[in-house]
Design a protein around this motif. Structure first.
Motif, mmCIF file in Angstrom:
data_model
loop_
_atom_site.group_PDB
_atom_site.id
_atom_site.type_symbol
_atom_site.label_atom_id
_atom_site.label_comp_id
_atom_site.label_asym_id
_atom_site.label_seq_id
_atom_site.Cartn_x
_atom_site.Cartn_y
_atom_site.Cartn_z
ATOM 1 N N VAL A 7 0.830 -1.200 0.000
ATOM 2 C CA VAL A 7 0.000 0.000 0.000
ATOM 3 C C VAL A 7 0.868 1.254 0.000
ATOM 4 C CG1 VAL A 7 -1.871 -1.207 1.205
ATOM 5 C CG2 VAL A 7 -0.201 0.104 2.524
ATOM 6 N N SER A 8 0.260 2.382 -0.289
ATOM 7 C CA SER A 8 0.956 3.671 -0.233
ATOM 8 C C SER A 8 1.370 3.975 1.204
ATOM 9 C CB SER A 8 0.043 4.798 -0.727
ATOM 10 O OG SER A 8 -0.301 4.593 -2.057
ATOM 11 N N PRO A 44 9.808 7.322 4.629
ATOM 12 C CA PRO A 44 8.766 8.209 4.107
ATOM 13 C C PRO A 44 8.523 7.998 2.615
ATOM 14 C CG PRO A 44 10.243 9.418 5.548
ATOM 15 C CD PRO A 44 10.861 8.057 5.332
ATOM 16 N N ASN A 45 7.266 7.988 2.257
ATOM 17 C CA ASN A 45 6.778 7.868 0.875
ATOM 18 C C ASN A 45 7.001 6.494 0.242
ATOM 19 O OD1 ASN A 45 5.915 10.627 0.843
ATOM 20 N ND2 ASN A 45 8.072 11.165 0.650
ATOM 21 N N MET A 46 7.422 5.513 1.015
ATOM 22 C CA MET A 46 7.670 4.175 0.506
ATOM 23 C C MET A 46 6.379 3.352 0.521
ATOM 24 S SD MET A 46 9.792 1.680 -0.467
ATOM 25 C CE MET A 46 11.427 2.247 -0.066
ATOM 26 N N HIS A 47 6.085 2.697 -0.596
ATOM 27 C CA HIS A 47 5.016 1.712 -0.591
ATOM 28 C C HIS A 47 5.496 0.527 0.239
ATOM 29 C CE1 HIS A 47 3.490 4.059 -3.952
ATOM 30 N NE2 HIS A 47 2.353 3.363 -3.864
ATOM 31 N N GLU A 127 16.547 5.722 -5.094
ATOM 32 C CA GLU A 127 16.680 4.290 -4.808
ATOM 33 C C GLU A 127 15.431 3.790 -4.066
ATOM 34 O OE1 GLU A 127 18.842 2.476 -6.155
ATOM 35 O OE2 GLU A 127 20.902 3.131 -5.799
ATOM 36 N N ALA A 128 14.929 4.592 -3.166
ATOM 37 C CA ALA A 128 13.704 4.227 -2.454
ATOM 38 C C ALA A 128 12.546 4.087 -3.436
ATOM 39 C CB ALA A 128 13.377 5.263 -1.384
ATOM 40 N N ASP A 129 12.488 4.973 -4.419
ATOM 41 C CA ASP A 129 11.431 4.899 -5.426
ATOM 42 C C ASP A 129 11.560 3.616 -6.263
ATOM 43 O OD1 ASP A 129 9.125 6.093 -6.749
ATOM 44 O OD2 ASP A 129 10.477 6.301 -8.474
ATOM 45 N N ARG A 130 12.783 3.254 -6.615
ATOM 46 C CA ARG A 130 13.005 2.004 -7.357
ATOM 47 C C ARG A 130 12.526 0.802 -6.549
ATOM 48 N NH1 ARG A 130 18.645 1.056 -8.062
ATOM 49 N NH2 ARG A 130 18.012 -0.820 -9.141
ATOM 50 N N TYR A 131 12.842 0.807 -5.268
ATOM 51 C CA TYR A 131 12.427 -0.284 -4.390
ATOM 52 C C TYR A 131 10.910 -0.310 -4.252
ATOM 53 C CZ TYR A 131 12.669 -3.421 -0.305
ATOM 54 O OH TYR A 131 12.533 -4.469 0.572
ATOM 55 N N SER A 132 10.315 0.840 -4.095
ATOM 56 C CA SER A 132 8.866 0.962 -3.987
ATOM 57 C C SER A 132 8.179 0.402 -5.230
ATOM 58 C CB SER A 132 8.507 2.439 -3.777
ATOM 59 O OG SER A 132 7.172 2.593 -3.442
#
Length: 171
Positions: A7-8, A44-47, A127-132
Motif C-alpha cells: 500500500v501507499s 517516508p513515501n515508501m510503498h 533508490e527508495a522509489d526504485r524499491y517501492s
C-alpha cells in the motif's frame, strides 16, 4: 493464506511504531538497549506491506526467550530464530500481520545492516522509489505467494546493502 498487499505510505505507521515500542520496552525492561523502526514502513513515501517492523537491541539474546509469555499477552507469537541465527522473531496478527519484532543482541551485525539500509534509502529517494516500484510490481505478480514476493526482492536488497555499506564508509 497470507495475501501480499503493498500500500501507499501512511503517516500513521510512525505512531503505530511508537505505541508498540512503549509496550515492548516495558516488557523487556533493562534488557532493552534500544528500539528501532525498520523496514519499508520506516521510510517516508515508501510503498509497503502494512506491517510495522521493530528491531529490539538487547543486552543478551540468551535472555529473550524468558519474555515470550509477556509478548504473547500483547498478541505476539514467538517464532524463535525463524531462520536467522542469533535473532528472536515475533509476529502479531496471524495472516493479517500488523507487526514483526526482530530481537538481536547488542553486538549482532544485523542491527547496523537494518539501520543503514533504512538510512540509505531515506537519503537516496531515487533508490527508495526504485524499491517501492519493485515491491508494487511483485505484489501484483504474486498476490498469493509471499515467498515469491520475498525472493523477488532479494537481489535488490543485496544491491542496496552493498551500496549502503559503501555510503556509510564514505560519510
Amino acid at each position: 493464506m497470507r495475501k501480499v498487499e503493498v500500500v501507499s505510505y501512511r503517516e500513521e505507521w510512525t505512531l503505530l511504531f511508537q505505541e508498540e515500542s512503549i509496550k515492548i520496552s516495558r516488557i523487556f525492561g533493562s534488557e532493552c538497549i534500544h528500539l528501532y523502526h525498520i523496514g519499508s514502513t520506516a521510510i517516508p513515501n515508501m510503498h509497503a506491506k502494512p506491517v510495522i517492523d521493530i528491531l529490539v537491541e538487547v543486552q543478551k539474546i540468551e535472555n529473550v526467550d524468558s519474555f515470550n509469555l509477556e509478548m504473547e499477552r500483547i498478541g505476539y507469537v514467538a517464532m524463535g530464530e525463524n531462520g536467522i541465527e542469533g535473532r528472536r522473531f515475533y509476529k502479531k496478527g496471524g495472516n493479517n500481520r500488523s507487526h514483526h519484532v526482530h530481537v538481536f543482541g547488542t553486538q549482532n551485525r544485523e542491527i547496523q545492516r537494518h539501520i543503514v539500509f533504512k538510512d540509505y534509502l531515506i537519503a537516496h529517494p531515487h533508490e527508495a522509489d526504485r524499491y517501492s516500484q519493485l515491491k508494487q510490481l511483485l505484489a501484483k505478480k504474486y498476490p498469493d505467494d509471499i515467498e515469491k514476493y520475498i525472493d523477488g526482492k532479494n537481489n535488490f536488497i543485496k544491491d542496496i546493502d552493498a551500496k549502503a555499506n559503501r555510503w556509510l564508509k564514505g560519510r
